[in-house]
Design a protein around this motif. Structure first.
Motif, PDB file in Angstrom:
ATOM      1  N   THR A 174       0.802  -1.238   0.000  1.00  0.00           N
ATOM      2  CA  THR A 174       0.000   0.000   0.000  1.00  0.00           C
ATOM      3  C   THR A 174       0.827   1.277   0.000  1.00  0.00           C
ATOM      4  O   THR A 174       0.367   2.320  -0.452  1.00  0.00           O
ATOM      5  CB  THR A 174      -0.907   0.053   1.258  1.00  0.00           C
ATOM      6  N   VAL A 322      -1.036   0.292  -6.118  1.00  0.00           N
ATOM      7  CA  VAL A 322      -2.320  -0.402  -5.992  1.00  0.00           C
ATOM      8  C   VAL A 322      -3.353   0.319  -6.844  1.00  0.00           C
ATOM      9  O   VAL A 322      -3.538   1.534  -6.731  1.00  0.00           O
ATOM     10  CB  VAL A 322      -2.785  -0.425  -4.518  1.00  0.00           C
ATOM     11  N   ARG A 324      -7.361   0.519  -7.710  1.00  0.00           N
ATOM     12  CA  ARG A 324      -8.672   0.100  -7.198  1.00  0.00           C
ATOM     13  C   ARG A 324      -9.645   0.061  -8.366  1.00  0.00           C
ATOM     14  O   ARG A 324      -9.804   1.056  -9.088  1.00  0.00           O
ATOM     15  CB  ARG A 324      -9.150   1.069  -6.121  1.00  0.00           C
ATOM     16  N   GLY A 348      -5.498  -8.390  -5.906  1.00  0.00           N
ATOM     17  CA  GLY A 348      -5.467  -7.918  -4.519  1.00  0.00           C
ATOM     18  C   GLY A 348      -5.528  -9.055  -3.516  1.00  0.00           C
ATOM     19  O   GLY A 348      -4.928  -8.968  -2.449  1.00  0.00           O
ATOM     20  N   HIS A 358      -8.953  -5.100  -6.386  1.00  0.00           N
ATOM     21  CA  HIS A 358      -7.671  -4.380  -6.497  1.00  0.00           C
ATOM     22  C   HIS A 358      -6.696  -5.151  -7.382  1.00  0.00           C
ATOM     23  O   HIS A 358      -6.782  -6.371  -7.504  1.00  0.00           O
ATOM     24  CB  HIS A 358      -7.027  -4.202  -5.121  1.00  0.00           C
TER      25      HIS A 358
END
Ligand SMILES: Cc1ncc(COP(=O)(O)O)c(C=O)c1O
Length: 387
Positions: A174, A322, A324, A348, A358
């Motif tokens: 992250t 990352v 989304r 993700g 993700h």
């Protein structure tokens, strides 16, 4: 006949099987999961490494559980550069950061004890803990325009068998950063509940904002973990370290025991220890081009994200980004489709995100290939949305 701790499902998942098949068939792939700097044009030359390793003392063997003094002094100087005053006596060399975790889990935990780790976080932690018969319990990092520690959730996750809290800063994947307020909170919590704080700071040199370090903790037993793998881009050297911090009555017995643990294996190679001061001293040789690469790829991603059907989540540093995509997206199906488009990206769920939707990509690949890869991701997502 074999241990329960190693009873893994080794069948491989659909993504890894398809990737293997495409590779075996010789399909060209843009690998946006590549996190090995030596494969991204960020390695050191054989001549540079050869010079650092050409120490006449390489033919001697000097077993030292804590590591050679000159190497520990070099680590102390590195930490001083990050604003943390840690004497060399509080530093212990390891063969990697992963090994540092293993040594610390042995030091702190009995089988069945628990360690708190962030979620999302990188998957190796599960294996490292499982191999020491330690259970992981997650505490959430939450995103609201930037990543935050949910302090109440973390405090609520502490149980009777909790022995330590891991904070990875900048975090993988992250880019969450430990700030002074969170460090003070963690120190107070760990101090009150008798826990140790483990600060995995392998990506510290890529932080995009000021950050606090576990090496500067005063209120609890704390350990900073890092190594040449990420600080110098030299995973092949197999050299890392642990720096202990906190009150002397807690640190002294911990270090005394840690020395015995390290002495059992003496796993750090002599040549790597001898080369460490020179390599660490020249880290900007790697970090300068690395920061440039990370910045260039982040800018390309930010511009691809404009008007694209994904958000680029704000990061405080590290080697990955990352994206989304929205909770309705099937991450595995998307990554399989991307493989057919010639792009490797990670879902993700590999990183245990709280919510679905993700993609994680490495910022290390060479910029031309990176741009090509992210524009294929954008095209695939637009196509999916149009369907
Ligand atoms: C956050 C983090 N810590 C530790 C490691 C392991 O580092 P090492 O190569 O020193 O074992 C990694 C590897 O990717 C990582 O991402």
């Amino acid at each position: 006949m074999l241990s329960r701790r190693t009873a893994w499902d080794l069948a491989g998942n659909r993504l890894s099987s398809r990737l293997e098949a495409l590779r075996a068939a010789g399909r060209p792939l843009l690998d946006l999961s590549e996190a090995n700097p030596t494969r991204c044009g960020l390695g050191w030359s054989a001549a540079e490494l050869g010079a650092a390793l050409a120490d006449p003392r390489v033919s001697d063997y000097e077993p030292t559980p804590q590591g050679l003094p000159a190497a520990r002094e070099a680590v102390a100087a590195y930490l001083a550069g990050h604003g943390a005053a840690v004497p060399p006596e509080r530093i212990l060399l390891t063969s990697s950061t992963s090994e540092a975790y293993a040594l610390l889990f042995k030091l702190l935990c009995d089988p069945g004890d628990e360690v708190l780790v962030p979620s999302p976080s990188y998957p190796l932690l599960d294996l490292l803990a499982g191999l020491e018969s330690v259970a992981l319990r997650r505490y959430p990092l939450r995103y609201d325009g930037e990543w935050h520690l949910d302090r109440a959730a973390l405090a609520a996750a502490v149980g009777p068998r909790t022995r330590a809290v891991v904070a990875v800063s900048p975090s993988n994947p992250t880019g969450w950063l430990l700030d002074a307020g969170d460090l003070a909170f963690l120190e107070a919590l760990a101090g009150e509940r008798g826990l140790a704080l483990l600060g995995d700071e392998v990506f510290a040199d890529t932080a995009l904002a000021p950050r606090a370090s576990a090496a500067g903790a005063r209120g609890c037993l704390a350990f900073h973990l890092s190594g040449l793998s990420k600080v110098c881009g030299l995973p092949q050297l197999k050299a890392g370290w642990i720096a202990a911090a906190g009150p002397e009555p807690l640190v002294a017995p911990a270090l005394a025991r840690l020395e015995v643990v390290a002495d059992t294996w003496l796993s750090v190679s002599g040549p790597a220890q001898l080369a460490l001061p020179a390599l660490l001293g020249r880290r900007e040789r790697f970090l300068g081009p690395l920061r440039e690469r990370l910045g260039q790829n982040r800018r390309a991603l930010a511009s691809e994200a404009e008007g694209a059907p994904f958000d680029l989540l704000r990061s405080g540093g590290g080697w990955s980004a990352v994206l989304r995509l929205g909770e309705a997206v099937d991450e595995e199906a998307l990554c399989l489709a991307l493989l057919e488009d010639g792009v490797v990206a990670q879902p993700g769920f590999f990183y245990d995100f709280e919510r679905n939707g993700h993609l994680v990509i490495s910022l290390l690949p060479e910029p031309g290939r990176f741009k090509d890869g992210i524009s294929r991701i954008g095209a695939r997502l637009r196509y999916k949305r149009a369907q």
